[in-house]
Design a protein around this motif. Structure first.
Motif, PDB file in Angstrom:
ATOM      1  N   ASN A  73     -63.748  22.292  -8.711  1.00  0.00           N
ATOM      2  CA  ASN A  73     -62.658  21.386  -8.352  1.00  0.00           C
ATOM      3  C   ASN A  73     -62.770  21.142  -6.847  1.00  0.00           C
ATOM      4  OD1 ASN A  73     -60.361  19.842  -8.246  1.00  0.00           O
ATOM      5  ND2 ASN A  73     -58.931  21.558  -8.489  1.00  0.00           N
ATOM      6  N   SER A  74     -63.873  20.494  -6.489  1.00  0.00           N
ATOM      7  CA  SER A  74     -64.178  20.328  -5.065  1.00  0.00           C
ATOM      8  C   SER A  74     -63.254  19.307  -4.428  1.00  0.00           C
ATOM      9  CB  SER A  74     -65.643  19.917  -4.883  1.00  0.00           C
ATOM     10  OG  SER A  74     -65.949  18.800  -5.673  1.00  0.00           O
ATOM     11  N   LYS A  75     -62.961  19.532  -3.168  1.00  0.00           N
ATOM     12  CA  LYS A  75     -61.972  18.741  -2.458  1.00  0.00           C
ATOM     13  C   LYS A  75     -62.637  17.600  -1.694  1.00  0.00           C
ATOM     14  CE  LYS A  75     -59.218  22.924  -1.672  1.00  0.00           C
ATOM     15  NZ  LYS A  75     -60.184  23.818  -2.360  1.00  0.00           N
ATOM     16  N   LEU A  76     -61.883  16.518  -1.569  1.00  0.00           N
ATOM     17  CA  LEU A  76     -62.289  15.467  -0.657  1.00  0.00           C
ATOM     18  C   LEU A  76     -61.986  15.902   0.768  1.00  0.00           C
ATOM     19  CD1 LEU A  76     -61.009  12.241  -2.471  1.00  0.00           C
ATOM     20  CD2 LEU A  76     -63.379  12.942  -2.165  1.00  0.00           C
ATOM     21  N   ALA A  77     -62.618  15.272   1.705  1.00  0.00           N
ATOM     22  CA  ALA A  77     -62.369  15.556   3.116  1.00  0.00           C
ATOM     23  C   ALA A  77     -62.374  14.238   3.877  1.00  0.00           C
ATOM     24  CB  ALA A  77     -63.422  16.509   3.676  1.00  0.00           C
TER      25      ALA A  77
END
Length: 346
Positions: A73-77
């Motif tokens: 569940n990788s995050k945007l940056a």
């Protein structure tokens, strides 16, 4: 506490440094064909970028065709980036996941350094990725869409991806990766290039319990308790890249770079026997994509670099590790000489 703080900072901040800042004289520039490439070495390139990074893992049961896929569940940056001549720098801040996303997919913690060194002759990609916390991304293969409300989060699953891909650009006097990924050049005409290279990766998978979900165990009985494995893969690549220049302002780059080599893992069956003995064949595939609009010195670009390492053998199971990054960039090329002579610097 100090270690946790350091890990948090590493997770939230991504630092990208151009290869030329580290090895300014390692590769000598070749004279380019100015009918195809325009250089912007006198420009300061600055903008906003939104990166999205990830790793993934999958296991295939060959006889049944059933697949297990895990993704983070990788995050945007969102961040700022700037480059001038041989030096580039970017800083990005991770955007926290929503409560709904965390409930359905779980939480992911990561340390992710990806270095994309785009030079005249070479495109070199380096990876140091460690992720903890994944979710089962192909639930629909096992259940009807309405029969589950989460994607089987697995918080204890850790996956590491460490490696390097080095690709040589054969037609480097006419074809420019820098034009569609670094923006310090402009591709004037449509052109392509043969890409030759090599890859080497070390991958790890660790969990407190088996990574096989209970509802899939009947398809993966021999590895139903598998919770740890390591894999080494290396080989050579031969591919092709092409940049389409469309009506002066648009560029589309597509690069397809397959590779073949060897794969060796240390996973074992429940009885302690190795899943496969000796070296196995490895299939590697890297893709690069860039969709660029530029007018005068303004540019907007969506780009991505992804790759997979997959074991190929007569074993009833095949394992695959994936990695990559996509990025949206918006920026401007400033005249460095005018900036240095402006009142802001006096």
């Amino acid at each position: 506490m100090v270690r946790a703080t350091c890990l948090l900072l590493l997770t939230m901040i991504t630092l990208n440094i151009s290869a030329k800042s580290l090895f300014p004289s390692l590769f000598k520039s070749k004279e380019v064909d100015t009918a195809y490439i325009v250089s912007f070495n006198d420009k300061l390139i600055a903008g906003i970028y939104i990166p999205h990074k990830f790793v993934s893992f999958s296991a295939l049961d060959v006889s049944s065709g059933k697949l297990i896929e895990y993704e983070p569940n990788s995050k945007l940056a969102i961040g700022l980036e700037a480059s001038y001549k041989w030096f580039g720098l970017g800083l990005a801040y991770s955007i926290p996941s929503s409560r709904k996303s965390s409930r359905q997919l779980g939480d992911t913690k990561s340390i992710d350094f990806q270095y994309n060194f785009i030079l005249r002759h070479w495109a070199i990609d380096g990876y140091f990725q460690l992720y903890k916390g994944f979710y089962f991304s192909n639930m629909s293969d096992y259940f009807d869409l309405w029969n589950y409300d989460s994607d089987y989060p697995k918080a204890d699953l850790k996956i590491g991806n460490y490696g390097i891909v080095a690709n040589y650009i054969v037609n480097n006097d006419k074809f420019s990766y820098q034009a569609v990924f670094n923006f310090n050049e402009k591709q004037k005409k449509s052109v392509g290039s043969l890409i030759l290279g090599t890859f080497v990766f070390y991958n790890t998978l660790n969990a407190d319990t088996t990574f096989i979900p209970h509802f899939a165990m009947k398809y993966f009985q021999d590895i139903s308790q598998l919770s740890n494995m390591g894999a080494i893969s290396f080989g050579a690549t031969v591919g092709y890249a092409y940049t389409f220049v469309i009506k002066k302002y648009f560029c589309v780059n597509i690069s397809l770079i397959p590779g073949y080599g060897v794969f060796n893992n240390s996973a074992r069956y429940d009885n302690g026997a190795p899943i496969e003995k000796g070296l196995k064949s490895a299939f590697f595939f890297q893709s690069r994509v860039s969709l660029l609009y530029q007018k005068n010195d303004f540019y907007v670009c969506f780009s991505g670099v992804t790759g997979t390492q997959t074991s190929i053998s007569k074993s009833p199971y095949s394992f695959s590790f994936g990695h990559g990054q996509t990025e949206l960039s918006v920026g401007y090329r400033f005249n460095a000489h005018k900036l240095s002579n402006s009142k802001l610097f006096h």
